[in-house]
Write a protein that holds these residues in place. Structure first.
Motif, PDB file in Angstrom:
ATOM      1  N   ALA A 128      91.918  51.330   7.642  1.00  0.00           N
ATOM      2  CA  ALA A 128      91.221  50.582   6.228  1.00  0.00           C
ATOM      3  C   ALA A 128      89.769  50.186   6.490  1.00  0.00           C
ATOM      4  CB  ALA A 128      91.972  49.219   5.867  1.00  0.00           C
ATOM      5  N   ILE A 129      89.361  49.736   7.725  1.00  0.00           N
ATOM      6  CA  ILE A 129      88.226  49.100   7.989  1.00  0.00           C
ATOM      7  C   ILE A 129      87.285  50.659   8.376  1.00  0.00           C
ATOM      8  CG2 ILE A 129      86.836  48.282   9.632  1.00  0.00           C
ATOM      9  CD1 ILE A 129      88.935  45.977  10.042  1.00  0.00           C
ATOM     10  N   GLY A 130      87.936  51.338   8.969  1.00  0.00           N
ATOM     11  CA  GLY A 130      87.105  52.944   9.255  1.00  0.00           C
ATOM     12  C   GLY A 130      86.852  53.626   7.802  1.00  0.00           C
ATOM     13  N   LEU A 131      87.538  53.449   7.028  1.00  0.00           N
ATOM     14  CA  LEU A 131      87.537  53.936   5.514  1.00  0.00           C
ATOM     15  C   LEU A 131      86.088  53.622   4.897  1.00  0.00           C
ATOM     16  CD1 LEU A 131      88.594  55.956   3.649  1.00  0.00           C
ATOM     17  CD2 LEU A 131      89.742  54.012   2.391  1.00  0.00           C
ATOM     18  N   PHE A 132      85.925  52.406   5.078  1.00  0.00           N
ATOM     19  CA  PHE A 132      84.715  51.725   4.547  1.00  0.00           C
ATOM     20  C   PHE A 132      83.541  52.089   5.529  1.00  0.00           C
ATOM     21  CE2 PHE A 132      81.857  48.388   3.907  1.00  0.00           C
ATOM     22  CZ  PHE A 132      81.405  48.417   2.519  1.00  0.00           C
ATOM     23  N   ASN A 134      82.927  54.557   7.714  1.00  0.00           N
ATOM     24  CA  ASN A 134      82.856  55.762   8.270  1.00  0.00           C
ATOM     25  C   ASN A 134      81.496  56.365   7.850  1.00  0.00           C
ATOM     26  OD1 ASN A 134      83.182  57.330   5.829  1.00  0.00           O
ATOM     27  ND2 ASN A 134      85.003  57.154   6.031  1.00  0.00           N
ATOM     28  N   PRO A 135      80.672  57.346   8.517  1.00  0.00           N
ATOM     29  CA  PRO A 135      79.664  58.021   8.045  1.00  0.00           C
ATOM     30  C   PRO A 135      79.325  58.177   6.679  1.00  0.00           C
ATOM     31  CG  PRO A 135      79.905  58.624  10.333  1.00  0.00           C
ATOM     32  CD  PRO A 135      81.124  57.953   9.695  1.00  0.00           C
ATOM     33  N   GLU A 136      80.464  58.938   6.063  1.00  0.00           N
ATOM     34  CA  GLU A 136      80.338  59.518   4.593  1.00  0.00           C
ATOM     35  C   GLU A 136      80.079  58.327   3.774  1.00  0.00           C
ATOM     36  OE1 GLU A 136      80.054  62.624   3.573  1.00  0.00           O
ATOM     37  OE2 GLU A 136      79.816  63.100   5.696  1.00  0.00           O
ATOM     38  N   SER A 137      81.124  57.236   3.856  1.00  0.00           N
ATOM     39  CA  SER A 137      80.985  56.092   2.975  1.00  0.00           C
ATOM     40  C   SER A 137      79.514  55.420   3.317  1.00  0.00           C
ATOM     41  CB  SER A 137      82.027  54.949   3.402  1.00  0.00           C
ATOM     42  OG  SER A 137      83.385  55.608   3.125  1.00  0.00           O
ATOM     43  N   LEU A 138      79.304  55.112   4.384  1.00  0.00           N
ATOM     44  CA  LEU A 138      77.889  54.543   4.696  1.00  0.00           C
ATOM     45  C   LEU A 138      76.745  55.017   4.208  1.00  0.00           C
ATOM     46  CD1 LEU A 138      78.551  53.235   8.512  1.00  0.00           C
ATOM     47  CD2 LEU A 138      78.657  51.882   6.188  1.00  0.00           C
ATOM     48  N   LYS A 139      76.778  56.384   3.832  1.00  0.00           N
ATOM     49  CA  LYS A 139      75.595  57.112   3.321  1.00  0.00           C
ATOM     50  C   LYS A 139      75.168  56.333   1.998  1.00  0.00           C
ATOM     51  CE  LYS A 139      76.377  61.587   5.277  1.00  0.00           C
ATOM     52  NZ  LYS A 139      76.723  63.203   4.838  1.00  0.00           N
ATOM     53  N   PRO A 249      86.879  51.228  -5.461  1.00  0.00           N
ATOM     54  CA  PRO A 249      87.481  50.300  -4.525  1.00  0.00           C
ATOM     55  C   PRO A 249      86.888  50.044  -3.259  1.00  0.00           C
ATOM     56  CG  PRO A 249      89.199  51.977  -5.548  1.00  0.00           C
ATOM     57  CD  PRO A 249      87.770  52.234  -6.071  1.00  0.00           C
ATOM     58  N   GLN A 250      85.875  50.892  -3.093  1.00  0.00           N
ATOM     59  CA  GLN A 250      85.309  50.779  -1.863  1.00  0.00           C
ATOM     60  C   GLN A 250      83.922  50.045  -1.967  1.00  0.00           C
ATOM     61  OE1 GLN A 250      86.054  55.349  -0.736  1.00  0.00           O
ATOM     62  NE2 GLN A 250      85.604  54.425   1.140  1.00  0.00           N
ATOM     63  N   GLN A 251      83.660  49.413  -2.973  1.00  0.00           N
ATOM     64  CA  GLN A 251      82.576  48.651  -3.189  1.00  0.00           C
ATOM     65  C   GLN A 251      82.374  47.504  -2.173  1.00  0.00           C
ATOM     66  OE1 GLN A 251      82.705  46.785  -7.165  1.00  0.00           O
ATOM     67  NE2 GLN A 251      83.772  45.117  -6.282  1.00  0.00           N
ATOM     68  N   ASP A 252      83.146  47.176  -1.291  1.00  0.00           N
ATOM     69  CA  ASP A 252      83.126  46.229  -0.477  1.00  0.00           C
ATOM     70  C   ASP A 252      84.198  46.143   0.406  1.00  0.00           C
ATOM     71  OD1 ASP A 252      84.816  43.869  -1.189  1.00  0.00           O
ATOM     72  OD2 ASP A 252      83.470  43.928  -2.883  1.00  0.00           O
ATOM     73  N   LEU A 253      84.081  45.709   1.924  1.00  0.00           N
ATOM     74  CA  LEU A 253      85.259  45.826   2.769  1.00  0.00           C
ATOM     75  C   LEU A 253      86.572  44.880   2.123  1.00  0.00           C
ATOM     76  CD1 LEU A 253      86.004  46.812   5.386  1.00  0.00           C
ATOM     77  CD2 LEU A 253      85.336  44.788   6.448  1.00  0.00           C
ATOM     78  N   PHE A 434      77.594  51.465  11.253  1.00  0.00           N
ATOM     79  CA  PHE A 434      76.989  50.519  10.407  1.00  0.00           C
ATOM     80  C   PHE A 434      75.882  49.782  11.470  1.00  0.00           C
ATOM     81  CE2 PHE A 434      76.397  46.178   9.084  1.00  0.00           C
ATOM     82  CZ  PHE A 434      76.548  46.440   7.718  1.00  0.00           C
ATOM     83  N   ALA A 435      75.877  49.415  12.508  1.00  0.00           N
ATOM     84  CA  ALA A 435      75.186  49.053  13.436  1.00  0.00           C
ATOM     85  C   ALA A 435      73.924  49.817  13.853  1.00  0.00           C
ATOM     86  CB  ALA A 435      75.691  48.548  14.881  1.00  0.00           C
TER      87      ALA A 435
END
Length: 484
Positions: A128-132, A134-139, A249-253, A434-435
């Motif tokens: 669940a944390i990784g879904l938020f 991961n690089p594709e989401s963080l873009k 649903p992925q607007q925040d962790l 993220f870091a």
């Protein structure tokens, strides 16, 4: 006489409890468990705060060899180090090692955070944390992070002649976490959360004696305040989900974790797991990134003794960032593609992590009797490993005291499990990407808008993470005609 008898009657049961599980076998690693409860905890903490922890551990190695026993934070412990030790810690399955933090860490972060979970429980929360993260989401969040950095620089850097880098970087990274990961707006609640969080962090590696006015007691109270506030956030976001106000649903962790469902549309992560892991992510994301950026600022300072050593680093890093800044219309936000061009800057960051890893070390617990390096590690004992032992090994990194980002030009040349600022294997930190983004965006704006010089020595202590003792005060000069 009566007093001595009473003290003895009190200490003997505690000593027996702490040493329960010890074997009489000569194959138990050499060393001493020290006195009950205290053991070697105070020695280690004093060495960390004096920045001599690595020396303290090297003395143990010289005295006892590559594996030794001691007592840390109320538990019998085996200290191991090196590439093979790192691989053993990060790849052993839950039938051999379990996550087991010190009592103080477990009490503050909770027993349902990733540091404590194993098996399917660990996988469910990590996924669940990784879904938020991961690089594709963080873009999608590069622009938001850029906006946060710009606001921070405008509020705390522009128009100033002197600043303290460390507290400012802590402010920045906490605001980024609140905005991007948890959707917490600026205001009184966020400010109160910051105060509680700083209080909690101070007791992370403390002797777990819960008396009034102790550091541990203050941290426990702060942790309780954070938990209540996070529970309120969860209630608010769950209500929005029910009302269909949260379109993404992925607007925040928190929303992402609340939205995780199984095949029967049931929540797969408990509320306690959300709370514990929100606090864990706050802790990991806040301190690790702020410390990395602070030491980057120190290493890129125009202080003569540093400048002479890393002139080439400055030239390449500044040139890379200015080229990106000059290619953009003024005020336009950074993009994912531009971050991908900052290869040299990230190598500088990696070398900074090698020399100043934010995480000093960690703990695991033996689930069963373990044969390791010719010795027996008894069931229930802690295993203590340390990051710096491979980062400063001259057989892995030649001239380890030299700042040399070229070490990371060819990642394949670095043996596995030797560079571990974010862990390794299946236990790799899910916040790594993220870091990276946070660091690159921040350094881009700082080096393209300012030059700076150190105003104090660069001594640091570990408490438990490395921090410049004076907060790293610097004199700053804003560059003319800033185009970023």
């Amino acid at each position: 006489m009566n007093t001595l008898f009473i003290i003895s009657m009190f200490l003997v049961p505690i000593f027996l409890l702490l040493t329960k599980g010890r074997r009489s076998s000569k194959r138990v690693p050499p060393g001493s468990l020290g006195i009950p409860i205290i053991g070697h905890s105070l020695h280690l903490l004093r060495a960390m705060r004096a920045n001599t922890a690595e020396k303290w551990l090297q003395q143990r190695i010289q005295k006892y060899g590559p594996i030794s026993k001691l007592s840390l934070f109320g538990k019998p412990t085996v200290f191991i180090y090196g590439k093979d030790a790192n691989k053993f810690v990060f790849t052993s399955d839950t039938s051999t090692l379990s996550n087991s933090q010190t009592q103080s860490v477990r009490a503050l972060l909770g027993d349902r955070c990733l540091l404590e979970l194993s098996g399917q429980d660990h996988k469910g929360v990590r996924d669940a944390i990784g879904l938020f993260l991961n690089p594709e989401s963080l873009k999608r969040y590069v622009g938001k992070m850029d906006e946060e950095v710009r606001i921070h620089i405008e509020m705390h850097w522009q128009g100033k002649q002197e600043v303290k880098a460390l507290p400012l970087m802590k402010t920045l990274t906490f605001n980024i976490i609140c905005t991007l990961l948890f959707g917490i707006e600026r205001g009184a609640r966020r400010e109160k959360l910051v105060d509680w969080f700083q209080e909690m962090i101070e007791g992370m590696w403390s002797t777990p004696i819960n008396f009034p006015f102790t550091r541990y007691n203050r941290s426990l109270q702060a942790s309780a305040g954070i938990r209540k506030m996070v529970n309120d956030f969860i209630d608010e976001k769950r209500l929005k989900l029910a009302q269909k106000d949260a379109t993404n649903p992925q607007q925040d962790l928190i929303t992402c974790m609340l939205s995780a469902r199984d095949e029967n549309n049931r929540e797969v992560i408990t509320e306690k797991e959300i709370v514990d892991n929100v606090i864990l992510v706050m802790t990991a994301g806040h301190d690790t990134s702020s410390i990395l950026i602070t030491f980057l600022i120190q290493l890129l300072a125009n202080e003569p003794s540093v400048y002479a050593a890393i002139l080439k680093v400055l030239s390449f890093c500044f040139a890379e960032q200015e080229e990106i800044a000059n290619s953009k219309p003024k005020g336009e936000l950074l993009t994912w593609e531009e971050l991908a061009k900052m290869k040299y800057t990230w190598r500088v960051a990696q070398e900074t992590l090698r020399m100043f890893p934010p995480i000093f070390g960690g703990f695991r617990k033996a689930v069963k009797d373990i044969e390791y390096d010719g010795y027996l590690i008894p069931e229930g004992w802690q295993i203590f490993w340390v990051t710096n032992m491979t980062h400063t090994d001259n057989t892995i990194f030649p001239e380890p005291s030299k700042f040399d980002p070229s070490r990371f030009e060819n990642q394949v040349s670095i043996p596995p499990y030797c560079f571990i600022p974010f862990g390794g294997g299946p236990r790799m930190c899910p916040g790594y990407e993220f870091a990276r983004i946070e660091t690159l965006v921040t350094i881009h704006h700082l080096v393209t808008q300012f030059t700076w010089e150190l105003l104090a020595d660069n001594f640091f202590k570990r408490d438990p993470m490395p921090v410049p003792t004076k907060g790293l005060p610097i004199q700053i000069v804003q560059k003319p005609n800033v185009t970023s």
